[in-house]
Design a protein around this motif. Structure first.
Motif, PDB file in Angstrom:
ATOM      1  N   PHE A 158      68.220  24.754  29.248  1.00  0.00           N
ATOM      2  CA  PHE A 158      69.213  24.329  28.265  1.00  0.00           C
ATOM      3  C   PHE A 158      68.553  23.641  27.073  1.00  0.00           C
ATOM      4  N   GLU A 159      69.171  23.815  25.902  1.00  0.00           N
ATOM      5  CA  GLU A 159      68.593  23.284  24.671  1.00  0.00           C
ATOM      6  C   GLU A 159      69.502  22.294  23.946  1.00  0.00           C
ATOM      7  N   VAL A 160      70.782  22.236  24.309  1.00  0.00           N
ATOM      8  CA  VAL A 160      71.707  21.352  23.604  1.00  0.00           C
ATOM      9  C   VAL A 160      72.900  21.058  24.501  1.00  0.00           C
ATOM     10  N   VAL A 161      73.462  19.842  24.334  1.00  0.00           N
ATOM     11  CA  VAL A 161      74.708  19.467  25.005  1.00  0.00           C
ATOM     12  C   VAL A 161      75.703  19.060  23.922  1.00  0.00           C
ATOM     13  N   ALA A 162      76.890  19.672  23.937  1.00  0.00           N
ATOM     14  CA  ALA A 162      77.960  19.330  22.992  1.00  0.00           C
ATOM     15  C   ALA A 162      79.111  18.716  23.773  1.00  0.00           C
TER      16      ALA A 162
END
Length: 199
Positions: free
Chosen positions: A11-15
């Motif tokens: 994973f590269e981002v959490v929104a």
């Protein structure tokens, strides 16, 4: 609810999206996350557009991560929390470049969780995590669908334990989500998915 063999570090981002009750929920989430989170965190919290916001200062007291209002054309970096400013949509482009816009409201709100989630889905596909916390209304439900359709992972706060259940219920109602968890378990799940020991 345990993940089925998550691939560490993929994973590269959490929104994250929240509305009513969100300041408390975000504080609890950030306080429980590893301060060396190996991904950036992008947040849409519905705020009063007529008042200067102190949300970044308030949430910064709960974590050692850098917490700031997002800036237009800023490039996101790991371990930093970016919050949509009042009355601006927050989008992320491929390569991690932020875009703030004052385009039309979506479901009567700006910033819109739907627009953030849709941009995250387009930019990161299966490398994106979207999380919906407490709030009224339906914002985020359409965006959750976009994240799932691109192979991303969706976490929703259990509506039964949410201060306001509208947004979580709408997100769950869109169809399959990966995890429906009480607030106090969400940080651990994010940590397990992004694998804070990978770097």
């Amino acid at each position: 609810m345990q993940p089925t063999e998550p691939t560490p570090g993929r994973f590269e981002v959490v929104a994250v999206a929240s509305s009513a009750g969100g300041i408390h929920a975000l504080g609890a989430l950030l306080g429980a996350l590893d301060a060396e989170l190996p991904v950036p965190l992008l947040i849409v919290q519905h705020l009063d557009p007529h008042h200067r916001t102190v949300i970044a200062e308030v949430l910064a007291r709960r974590t050692e991560m850098n917490v700031k209002l997002a800036e237009d054309h800023e490039r996101i970096v790991s371990g930093t929390v970016y919050i949509a400013p009042p009355d601006r949509h927050l989008l992320v482009r491929p390569g991690g470049l932020l875009d703030l816009t004052d385009s039309e409201r979506v479901h009567f709100v700006r910033p819109s969780a739907d627009l953030l989630f849709e941009s995250v889905a387009a930019a990161y596909g299966p490398q994106a995590i979207a999380c919906v916390l407490t709030g009224t209304g339906r914002d985020g439900a359409q965006g959750v669908d976009a994240v799932k359709s691109r192979g991303g992972t969706v976490i929703v706060q259990d509506p039964a334990t949410s201060e306001f259940s509208g947004m979580p219920e709408a997100a769950v109602g869109t169809g399959p989500v990966d995890f429906v968890l009480p607030l106090e378990e969400i940080a651990a799940m994010i940590g397990e998915l992004v694998d804070t020991k990978r770097q």
